[in-house]
Design an enzyme around this catalytic site. Sequence first.
Site, short mmCIF file in Angstrom:
data_model
loop_
_atom_site.label_atom_id
_atom_site.label_comp_id
_atom_site.label_asym_id
_atom_site.label_seq_id
_atom_site.Cartn_x
_atom_site.Cartn_y
_atom_site.Cartn_z
N GLU A 1 0.82 -1.21 0.00
CA GLU A 1 0.00 0.00 0.00
C GLU A 1 0.86 1.26 0.00
O GLU A 1 0.52 2.25 -0.66
CB GLU A 1 -0.94 -0.02 1.20
CG GLU A 1 -2.11 -0.98 1.07
CD GLU A 1 -1.71 -2.43 1.18
OE1 GLU A 1 -2.41 -3.30 0.61
OE2 GLU A 1 -0.68 -2.72 1.85
N HIS B 1 -11.44 -6.50 7.64
CA HIS B 1 -11.95 -6.19 6.31
C HIS B 1 -13.21 -5.33 6.35
O HIS B 1 -13.86 -5.16 5.33
CB HIS B 1 -12.27 -7.47 5.53
CG HIS B 1 -11.08 -8.32 5.23
ND1 HIS B 1 -10.53 -9.17 6.15
CD2 HIS B 1 -10.33 -8.43 4.10
CE1 HIS B 1 -9.49 -9.79 5.60
NE2 HIS B 1 -9.35 -9.36 4.37
#
Length: 337
Positions: free
Chosen positions: A60, A129
């Site tokens: 990321e 998540h």
Amino acid sequence: MAQMSMIEAIRSAMDIAMGRDEDVVVYGEDVGYFGGVFRCTQGLQQKYGKTRCFDAPISESGIVGTAIGMAAYGLKPCVEIQFADYMYPAYDQITQEAARIRYRSNGQFTCPIVIRMPTGGGIFGGQTHSQSPEALFTHVAGLKTVVPSNPYDAKGLLIAAIEDPDPVIFLEPKRLYNGPFDGHHERPVVSWAKHPAGDVPDGHYTVPLGKAALARAGSAITVLAYGTMVHVALAAAQETGIDAEVVDLRTLVPLDLDTIVASVAKTGRCVVVHEATLTSGFGGELAALVQEHCFYHLEAPVARVAGWDTPYPHAQEWDYFPGPARVARALAETMEG
């Protein structure tokens, strides 16, 4: 006009933007050949080639770091973080670099990047998540934060975000991606929302950043919500029969304070609903703004309905999220105040 799910609307927005401007590039983990874990980028690599839609390593910080460099060079990256929960390795670059470039360079450089992130619950992802981290971005000067609640807004807001000269955090509620809540993965209270699919123009259009929408007109109480919680608020208003006005904020920064103030001044009551944890959530900022600007109009304290102040196991996901019953209680209690 075409019937599109939110996934299709988001894909259409990127397709339109890439077709109009060759400086727009799309990349992230699995977004190229595979088309993204939620298929939001499906077909874009085949149409525009591997130099404009491509896969990134599982990094990321690498995704955001290269996007900032591309933006400084003159490109317009629209990158995907596979889940909002994964953005933390890149948080330093988002907040200390992307958000600051315009100011640190005295306007010599801008950072026209969009960082797309699926947010919130809907897949039994639990703690890793299903997070809703919008408040971590709204606190940072220099970032814009967008949370659409329907396909029409999703496409128009995303095109506007890509065309914006500054960094935009684009949070996509996972529960609104594919279609109606049909009960297969939810508890029986799941006639929560109307079908999130809707009529969406095929071509180019924008929804302005910083302008809220009235999802439901009313005169008794104002509900401030965004993303999935707009539909939850609508369901609660319908089930209770309370004449609630539901304001869909659409963008959190910039915030349409004028619409909020006008609504609360009319109704005299306010309930704030969001999916994130209660403490230090964006709802606290909304409640403070309402108190500051509408104090003499208020007939009752501003109420907040939010997620728990605790991590939660996967199996408890549907208890954690605010549902129509919790919002309905807040509406009734605020009406009695």
